[in-house]
Design a protein around this motif. Sequence first.
Motif, PDB file in Angstrom:
ATOM      1  N   ALA A 252       0.830  -1.194   0.000  1.00  0.00           N
ATOM      2  CA  ALA A 252       0.000   0.000   0.000  1.00  0.00           C
ATOM      3  C   ALA A 252       0.866   1.246   0.000  1.00  0.00           C
ATOM      4  O   ALA A 252       1.982   1.254   0.516  1.00  0.00           O
ATOM      5  CB  ALA A 252      -0.910   0.002   1.236  1.00  0.00           C
ATOM      6  N   GLY A 253       0.349   2.323  -0.580  1.00  0.00           N
ATOM      7  CA  GLY A 253       1.050   3.604  -0.570  1.00  0.00           C
ATOM      8  C   GLY A 253       1.762   3.895  -1.879  1.00  0.00           C
ATOM      9  O   GLY A 253       2.192   2.976  -2.593  1.00  0.00           O
ATOM     10  N   MET A 254       1.864   5.189  -2.190  1.00  0.00           N
ATOM     11  CA  MET A 254       2.509   5.634  -3.419  1.00  0.00           C
ATOM     12  C   MET A 254       3.981   5.950  -3.168  1.00  0.00           C
ATOM     13  O   MET A 254       4.367   6.343  -2.069  1.00  0.00           O
ATOM     14  CB  MET A 254       1.794   6.869  -3.966  1.00  0.00           C
ATOM     15  N   VAL A 255       4.789   5.794  -4.211  1.00  0.00           N
ATOM     16  CA  VAL A 255       6.241   5.977  -4.116  1.00  0.00           C
ATOM     17  C   VAL A 255       6.676   7.041  -5.118  1.00  0.00           C
ATOM     18  O   VAL A 255       6.247   7.027  -6.277  1.00  0.00           O
ATOM     19  CB  VAL A 255       6.971   4.648  -4.414  1.00  0.00           C
ATOM     20  N   LEU A 256       7.545   7.964  -4.689  1.00  0.00           N
ATOM     21  CA  LEU A 256       8.079   8.961  -5.610  1.00  0.00           C
ATOM     22  C   LEU A 256       8.957   8.270  -6.646  1.00  0.00           C
ATOM     23  O   LEU A 256       9.834   7.476  -6.312  1.00  0.00           O
ATOM     24  CB  LEU A 256       8.891  10.015  -4.859  1.00  0.00           C
ATOM     25  N   MET A 257       8.721   8.601  -7.911  1.00  0.00           N
ATOM     26  CA  MET A 257       9.407   7.937  -9.020  1.00  0.00           C
ATOM     27  C   MET A 257      10.827   8.456  -9.192  1.00  0.00           C
ATOM     28  O   MET A 257      11.141   9.605  -8.851  1.00  0.00           O
ATOM     29  CB  MET A 257       8.615   8.139 -10.305  1.00  0.00           C
ATOM     30  N   VAL A 258      11.677   7.622  -9.767  1.00  0.00           N
ATOM     31  CA  VAL A 258      13.076   7.968  -9.926  1.00  0.00           C
ATOM     32  C   VAL A 258      13.292   9.071 -10.967  1.00  0.00           C
ATOM     33  O   VAL A 258      14.141   9.951 -10.782  1.00  0.00           O
ATOM     34  CB  VAL A 258      13.912   6.710 -10.274  1.00  0.00           C
ATOM     35  N   GLU A 259      12.533   9.050 -12.074  1.00  0.00           N
ATOM     36  CA  GLU A 259      12.839   9.959 -13.175  1.00  0.00           C
ATOM     37  C   GLU A 259      12.684  11.441 -12.818  1.00  0.00           C
ATOM     38  O   GLU A 259      13.606  12.239 -13.098  1.00  0.00           O
ATOM     39  CB  GLU A 259      11.988   9.630 -14.407  1.00  0.00           C
ATOM     40  N   PRO A 260      11.563  11.871 -12.212  1.00  0.00           N
ATOM     41  CA  PRO A 260      11.456  13.303 -11.873  1.00  0.00           C
ATOM     42  C   PRO A 260      12.562  13.765 -10.921  1.00  0.00           C
ATOM     43  O   PRO A 260      13.112  14.862 -11.087  1.00  0.00           O
ATOM     44  CB  PRO A 260      10.080  13.400 -11.220  1.00  0.00           C
ATOM     45  N   VAL A 261      12.895  12.929  -9.933  1.00  0.00           N
ATOM     46  CA  VAL A 261      13.944  13.298  -8.980  1.00  0.00           C
ATOM     47  C   VAL A 261      15.290  13.367  -9.682  1.00  0.00           C
ATOM     48  O   VAL A 261      16.069  14.318  -9.487  1.00  0.00           O
ATOM     49  CB  VAL A 261      13.995  12.300  -7.808  1.00  0.00           C
ATOM     50  N   TYR A 262      15.569  12.405 -10.517  1.00  0.00           N
ATOM     51  CA  TYR A 262      16.836  12.386 -11.251  1.00  0.00           C
ATOM     52  C   TYR A 262      16.980  13.630 -12.112  1.00  0.00           C
ATOM     53  O   TYR A 262      18.039  14.289 -12.111  1.00  0.00           O
ATOM     54  CB  TYR A 262      16.912  11.138 -12.126  1.00  0.00           C
ATOM     55  N   ARG A 263      15.944  13.972 -12.847  1.00  0.00           N
ATOM     56  CA  ARG A 263      16.019  15.115 -13.757  1.00  0.00           C
ATOM     57  C   ARG A 263      16.204  16.421 -12.994  1.00  0.00           C
ATOM     58  O   ARG A 263      16.958  17.294 -13.439  1.00  0.00           O
ATOM     59  CB  ARG A 263      14.759  15.158 -14.622  1.00  0.00           C
ATOM     60  N   MET A 264      15.544  16.552 -11.849  1.00  0.00           N
ATOM     61  CA  MET A 264      15.698  17.797 -11.076  1.00  0.00           C
ATOM     62  C   MET A 264      17.096  17.900 -10.490  1.00  0.00           C
ATOM     63  O   MET A 264      17.716  18.965 -10.524  1.00  0.00           O
ATOM     64  CB  MET A 264      14.646  17.869  -9.970  1.00  0.00           C
ATOM     65  N   ILE A 265      17.611  16.814  -9.934  1.00  0.00           N
ATOM     66  CA  ILE A 265      18.952  16.852  -9.357  1.00  0.00           C
ATOM     67  C   ILE A 265      19.997  17.098 -10.446  1.00  0.00           C
ATOM     68  O   ILE A 265      20.959  17.858 -10.242  1.00  0.00           O
ATOM     69  CB  ILE A 265      19.242  15.547  -8.584  1.00  0.00           C
ATOM     70  N   GLU A 266      19.820  16.497 -11.614  1.00  0.00           N
ATOM     71  CA  GLU A 266      20.752  16.725 -12.704  1.00  0.00           C
ATOM     72  C   GLU A 266      20.740  18.179 -13.142  1.00  0.00           C
ATOM     73  O   GLU A 266      21.795  18.747 -13.479  1.00  0.00           O
ATOM     74  CB  GLU A 266      20.419  15.811 -13.882  1.00  0.00           C
ATOM     75  N   GLU A 267      19.574  18.804 -13.163  1.00  0.00           N
ATOM     76  CA  GLU A 267      19.495  20.227 -13.518  1.00  0.00           C
ATOM     77  C   GLU A 267      20.275  21.077 -12.520  1.00  0.00           C
ATOM     78  O   GLU A 267      21.027  21.975 -12.903  1.00  0.00           O
ATOM     79  CB  GLU A 267      18.039  20.693 -13.547  1.00  0.00           C
ATOM     80  N   LEU A 268      20.128  20.778 -11.235  1.00  0.00           N
ATOM     81  CA  LEU A 268      20.830  21.542 -10.212  1.00  0.00           C
ATOM     82  C   LEU A 268      22.335  21.296 -10.288  1.00  0.00           C
ATOM     83  O   LEU A 268      23.140  22.231 -10.169  1.00  0.00           O
ATOM     84  CB  LEU A 268      20.295  21.163  -8.830  1.00  0.00           C
ATOM     85  N   ARG A 269      22.740  20.045 -10.493  1.00  0.00           N
ATOM     86  CA  ARG A 269      24.166  19.721 -10.547  1.00  0.00           C
ATOM     87  C   ARG A 269      24.841  20.262 -11.803  1.00  0.00           C
ATOM     88  O   ARG A 269      26.056  20.437 -11.822  1.00  0.00           O
ATOM     89  CB  ARG A 269      24.375  18.213 -10.440  1.00  0.00           C
ATOM     90  N   ALA A 270      24.061  20.559 -12.828  1.00  0.00           N
ATOM     91  CA  ALA A 270      24.634  21.167 -14.034  1.00  0.00           C
ATOM     92  C   ALA A 270      25.032  22.619 -13.775  1.00  0.00           C
ATOM     93  O   ALA A 270      25.874  23.175 -14.495  1.00  0.00           O
ATOM     94  CB  ALA A 270      23.633  21.090 -15.183  1.00  0.00           C
ATOM     95  N   GLU A 271      24.436  23.223 -12.747  1.00  0.00           N
ATOM     96  CA  GLU A 271      24.692  24.631 -12.444  1.00  0.00           C
ATOM     97  C   GLU A 271      25.785  24.828 -11.401  1.00  0.00           C
ATOM     98  O   GLU A 271      26.448  25.864 -11.366  1.00  0.00           O
ATOM     99  CB  GLU A 271      23.404  25.292 -11.961  1.00  0.00           C
ATOM    100  N   ARG A 272      25.984  23.823 -10.531  1.00  0.00           N
ATOM    101  CA  ARG A 272      26.988  23.945  -9.461  1.00  0.00           C
ATOM    102  C   ARG A 272      27.243  22.560  -8.878  1.00  0.00           C
ATOM    103  O   ARG A 272      26.458  21.635  -9.093  1.00  0.00           O
ATOM    104  CB  ARG A 272      26.487  24.904  -8.367  1.00  0.00           C
ATOM    105  N   SER A 273      28.316  22.449  -8.135  1.00  0.00           N
ATOM    106  CA  SER A 273      28.596  21.195  -7.439  1.00  0.00           C
ATOM    107  C   SER A 273      27.983  21.248  -6.050  1.00  0.00           C
ATOM    108  O   SER A 273      27.824  22.321  -5.463  1.00  0.00           O
ATOM    109  CB  SER A 273      30.104  20.960  -7.337  1.00  0.00           C
ATOM    110  N   TYR A 274      27.646  20.078  -5.517  1.00  0.00           N
ATOM    111  CA  TYR A 274      27.022  19.990  -4.195  1.00  0.00           C
ATOM    112  C   TYR A 274      27.872  19.139  -3.268  1.00  0.00           C
ATOM    113  O   TYR A 274      28.375  18.081  -3.649  1.00  0.00           O
ATOM    114  CB  TYR A 274      25.614  19.411  -4.314  1.00  0.00           C
TER     115      TYR A 274
END
Length: 224
Positions: A58-80
């Motif tokens: 039971a319960g919904m799970v956050l999908m990998v693709e949206p999270v991956y794409r957002m983190i990649e966008e942020l990492r393209a601008e700076r290092s973390y």
Amino acid sequence: MRIDIITVVPELLESPLSHSIVGRAVKKGLVEIHIHHLRKYGLGSRQSVDDYSYGGDAGMVLMVEPVYRMIEELRAERSYDEIIYMSPDGEIFDQGIANELSLKENIILLCGHYKGIDERIREHLVTREISVGDFVVSGGEIPAALVADAIIRLLPGALSDETSALSDSFQEGLVAPPVYTRPAEFNGWKVPDVLLSGNPRLIREWQDEQALQRTRERRPNLLK
């Protein structure tokens, strides 16, 4: 310092991170806080960010693709320095971790929601997992706000008196001693005489004794 927070409920973070010490630190330019709505990278016409879990639980799970794409966008601008997932089974957050993170330059706080996040995010994107306690809340937003607050108040200039943070609970492995303010007597309740003595050495000795006693009574686990 810059803190990026990824969430599906940005409204939960806007008020806690806009006022008091945190709000003033932002206005002073000591920290940048950027709240990112995960649905920016949601899939399909409904901008979906979650789906049913494999295995039928039971319960919904956050999908990998949206999270991956957002983190990649942020990492393209700076290092973390860290990509932190707010997780109930992560390392328990404490003052030592807050001190450590306050020295970082850029961090991402990823807020889970619903049943959590796809495990592949944890395996391949997240560098650290932090829990605020052995309990479960509706999402990682409130824990993320708590962690951000604890970090930001340690930044030089965030507090009007920078020595104040040095006497906080847990900074020396003990809880803080009792504190009092005026009037010196109210309703027959008096401030301890030593605090009115004007003798810094005696006052410090009293505070140390009280901190140790209070820790022994209330948080004996810290003394181990």
